[in-house]
Design an enzyme around this catalytic site. Sequence first.
Site, PDB file in Angstrom:
ATOM      1  N   GLN A  42      96.295  57.941 -20.356  1.00 39.46           N
ATOM      2  CA  GLN A  42      96.702  57.809 -18.944  1.00 39.46           C
ATOM      3  C   GLN A  42      97.694  58.921 -18.633  1.00 39.46           C
ATOM      4  O   GLN A  42      98.865  58.840 -19.018  1.00 39.46           O
ATOM      5  CB  GLN A  42      97.337  56.431 -18.699  1.00 39.46           C
ATOM      6  CG  GLN A  42      96.319  55.300 -18.713  1.00 39.46           C
ATOM      7  CD  GLN A  42      96.975  53.934 -18.855  1.00 39.46           C
ATOM      8  OE1 GLN A  42      97.658  53.658 -19.838  1.00 39.46           O
ATOM      9  NE2 GLN A  42      96.762  53.064 -17.876  1.00 39.46           N
ATOM     10  N   ASP A  62     100.328  50.480  -7.856  1.00 32.90           N
ATOM     11  CA  ASP A  62     100.596  50.331  -9.281  1.00 32.90           C
ATOM     12  C   ASP A  62     101.731  51.247  -9.754  1.00 32.90           C
ATOM     13  O   ASP A  62     101.772  52.418  -9.396  1.00 32.90           O
ATOM     14  CB  ASP A  62      99.313  50.672 -10.058  1.00 32.90           C
ATOM     15  CG  ASP A  62      99.456  50.443 -11.543  1.00 32.90           C
ATOM     16  OD1 ASP A  62      99.723  49.292 -11.932  1.00 32.90           O
ATOM     17  OD2 ASP A  62      99.323  51.411 -12.319  1.00 32.90           O
ATOM     18  N   GLU A  96     104.302  47.185  -6.972  1.00 29.04           N
ATOM     19  CA  GLU A  96     104.398  46.666  -8.336  1.00 29.04           C
ATOM     20  C   GLU A  96     105.543  47.392  -9.028  1.00 29.04           C
ATOM     21  O   GLU A  96     105.365  48.412  -9.671  1.00 29.04           O
ATOM     22  CB  GLU A  96     103.096  46.864  -9.125  1.00 29.04           C
ATOM     23  CG  GLU A  96     103.102  46.118 -10.450  1.00 29.04           C
ATOM     24  CD  GLU A  96     103.123  46.979 -11.706  1.00 29.04           C
ATOM     25  OE1 GLU A  96     103.306  46.427 -12.795  1.00 29.04           O
ATOM     26  OE2 GLU A  96     102.954  48.211 -11.622  1.00 29.04           O
ATOM     27  N   HIS A 138      98.564  39.506 -15.209  1.00 27.51           N
ATOM     28  CA  HIS A 138      97.807  40.005 -16.354  1.00 27.51           C
ATOM     29  C   HIS A 138      98.728  40.745 -17.324  1.00 27.51           C
ATOM     30  O   HIS A 138      98.326  41.102 -18.407  1.00 27.51           O
ATOM     31  CB  HIS A 138      96.702  40.937 -15.852  1.00 27.51           C
ATOM     32  CG  HIS A 138      97.264  42.206 -15.285  1.00 27.51           C
ATOM     33  ND1 HIS A 138      97.931  42.234 -14.069  1.00 27.51           N
ATOM     34  CD2 HIS A 138      97.328  43.461 -15.773  1.00 27.51           C
ATOM     35  CE1 HIS A 138      98.362  43.468 -13.846  1.00 27.51           C
ATOM     36  NE2 HIS A 138      98.009  44.232 -14.856  1.00 27.51           N
TER      37      HIS A 138
HETATM   38  C1  GLC Z   1     100.815  48.371 -14.272  1.00 30.37           C
HETATM   39  C2  GLC Z   1      99.714  47.432 -14.642  1.00 30.37           C
HETATM   40  C3  GLC Z   1      99.553  47.432 -16.111  1.00 30.37           C
HETATM   41  C4  GLC Z   1      99.236  48.813 -16.567  1.00 30.37           C
HETATM   42  C5  GLC Z   1     100.246  49.815 -16.034  1.00 30.37           C
HETATM   43  C6  GLC Z   1      99.726  51.205 -16.145  1.00 30.37           C
HETATM   44  O1  GLC Z   1     102.040  47.968 -14.740  1.00 30.37           O
HETATM   45  O2  GLC Z   1      99.985  46.161 -14.161  1.00 30.37           O
HETATM   46  O3  GLC Z   1      98.589  46.522 -16.536  1.00 30.37           O
HETATM   47  O4  GLC Z   1      99.267  48.845 -17.959  1.00 30.37           O
HETATM   48  O5  GLC Z   1     100.525  49.654 -14.684  1.00 30.37           O
HETATM   49  O6  GLC Z   1      98.761  51.444 -15.143  1.00 30.37           O
HETATM   50  C1  GLC Z   2     104.837  48.081 -15.667  1.00 28.60           C
HETATM   51  C2  GLC Z   2     106.281  47.675 -15.956  1.00 28.60           C
HETATM   52  C3  GLC Z   2     106.462  47.216 -17.336  1.00 28.60           C
HETATM   53  C4  GLC Z   2     105.241  46.449 -17.657  1.00 28.60           C
HETATM   54  C5  GLC Z   2     104.147  47.446 -17.855  1.00 28.60           C
HETATM   55  C6  GLC Z   2     102.813  46.839 -18.075  1.00 28.60           C
HETATM   56  O1  GLC Z   2     104.738  49.101 -14.788  1.00 28.60           O
HETATM   57  O2  GLC Z   2     107.250  48.580 -15.575  1.00 28.60           O
HETATM   58  O3  GLC Z   2     107.617  46.440 -17.472  1.00 28.60           O
HETATM   59  O4  GLC Z   2     105.444  45.680 -18.773  1.00 28.60           O
HETATM   60  O5  GLC Z   2     104.104  48.342 -16.815  1.00 28.60           O
HETATM   61  O6  GLC Z   2     102.825  46.142 -19.232  1.00 28.60           O
END
Ligand code: GLC
Ligand code: GLC
Length: 635
Positions: free
Chosen positions: A257, A289, A331, A395
């Site tokens: 990523q 996100d 988020e 999730h």
């Molecule tokens: C967000 C999503 C998580 C993912 C991360 C990177 O936190 O909820 O599942 O791993 O972004 O995209």
């Molecule tokens: C999110 C959060 C982190 C979370 C992760 C996904 O963006 O910042 O605390 O646990 O990505 O697991």
Amino acid sequence: MLMTDTHAAQLLEEITAELSQRGAEAGGQDDWHPFATRLRQHFPTLLTELTALYGDRADFRQFLRALIASALAAWQARPADLRALDAARETEPDWFQSHRMLGGVCYVDLHGHNLRGIAAQIPYFKELGITYLHLMPLFRCPDGNSDGGYAVSSYRAVHPALGTIEDLRALAHALRQEGISLVLDFIFNHTSNEHDWARRCLAGDPAYQDFYFLFPDRTIPDQFDATLREIFPDQHPGGFSQLADGRWVWSTFNTFQWDLNYGNPAVFKAMAEEMLAIANLGTEVLRMDAVAFVWKRLGTTCENLPEAHTVIRAFSALVRIAAPGLLFKSEAIVHPDDVVKYISPQECQLSYNPLQMALLWNTLATREVNLLQQALEQRHTLPPGTAWVNYVRSHDDIGWTFSDEDAAQFGIQGFDHRQFLNRFFVNRFPGSFARGVPFQDNPATGDCRICGTSASLAGLEQGDPLAVARILLLYSVVLSSGGIPLLYLGDEVGVRNDPSYLQDPSKAADSRWVHRPPYDAPGHAARYDRATPAGQIFTGMQHMIRIRQSHPVFGGNALTGFRSGNPHVLGYTRGSGSTAVLVLANFSERTQDISARTLSAQTALMRDLITGNLLPTRAGVSLAPYQVVWLESLA
Ligand code: GLC
Ligand code: GLC
């Protein structure tokens, strides 16, 4: 470069003169006029935000012109039914504050196999009362580990196993016909390394070389790493990962990523085009996100920087121009002081409420409502035109993102308390009912987060007879405390942890999969059988949902704290005057009393909306273990 109002007006004239020509050619004046009106209205904001980000670049005007041309093209491609929706939303901008709102979230493959399977679930969503459906990432992503789809390889193609873009459009339409708003992720901090932009960047295509952060050696990565938080320390140390050719790439999350470089206006424009295309599929809310990470500056944590907000507000201004019905949900799973900074009508109108989520679990563990009561009283209020999305779990993992300063007011030491919570939820604390799994346990920092389904964390997995009451208690708060309640689908029938991810090499290293089980067919079949936990949870939850959806007092975001005088009982009031509802929630496994004196300002007789029972308040109120009451006043 600071632009004066006159300059800005001139610039707008230039752009509109040029585009009006094009607009007229492509779509006629019917198309151009509403666009031009909104462009005039929101151009000043857009210009301010973009000037702050890119104003000192020589090609700024050119960029701006091209960006607005893209917005016009998106508007011209916007289907008539969505334009009608835009108009409806503009006349009723607070639609999402309704007491009828109920969110649901699921993975397309796990819940319905594919998009058509999700369409077939619409009757079920209606049975529950869902009006907002977040489908987890469904665009094309790499085979094997794709971080559950959060590594997007194309924003224009649905993952082939799930269906096609046409299926998605049809689903969005079918949902809307039934009063359900489609919510999709806008994963804009990073793309997968298989995205075309990433491939071109790697290959040295000059048009894409500044799309990501690539470094020839560790010199600069080392400088950044000195101040970065590690998000997925199990996957790679620090914020960067090494490529096969020896170079280093910024990858906050997994190695595949790659973080996008928003310092480059071409990235902003490219993502804006993807965003408006997703909007035009029929998406009504975009889940923004990983908002905290989108801007980087040396010497900082590269989280929550002011420019991250500017980027989002610029996207938001574009949306107001070209897809005005669309809302943003933030988020930001960060410190509560930072969470709220993303929430405003001009930025994200909605936001996850990670503090309430974490404190619900905290309160189950400690049986003391202190921190949660404080959060409701001091951190719940939001600006008009915005609302929380309240949830019990998602999730993702549960992180203990409360403020240490808030905790200190009760003599709670943040670090030690988090250690306790982690031990409690992974069942390393005597007497714990929880069966969670650690996530990204980092011995170097003592950091750790928690995974597990609501049922498994609340005691159902180990057969605790009070587990059902705990699950309903948590959801009762989410359903009654304002904003949009969000149900992780499967929780309503008590899905348990699913350890089968350990057998799948593409998932084994990511314990969040433990709480992403497939559709629980037996649980759903038993949902009206009150002899089963699934039936008890489902019918209990459905009952509360119906009450919420028939009482306007549960709409909106506003809430007033009510001190119950009992350390185990959470209290708050929704609404005011004769229609007000007083919520009292017992977070302990013992009966708890509220004294008559505490209730002296209430009417002598109240009715609990949940049981229908009449309560004479002059005798005080007694709550069974984990019982919650929603009390209406009787004259
Ligand atoms: C967000 C999503 C998580 C993912 C991360 C990177 O936190 O909820 O599942 O791993 O972004 O995209
Ligand atoms: C999110 C959060 C982190 C979370 C992760 C996904 O963006 O910042 O605390 O646990 O990505 O697991």
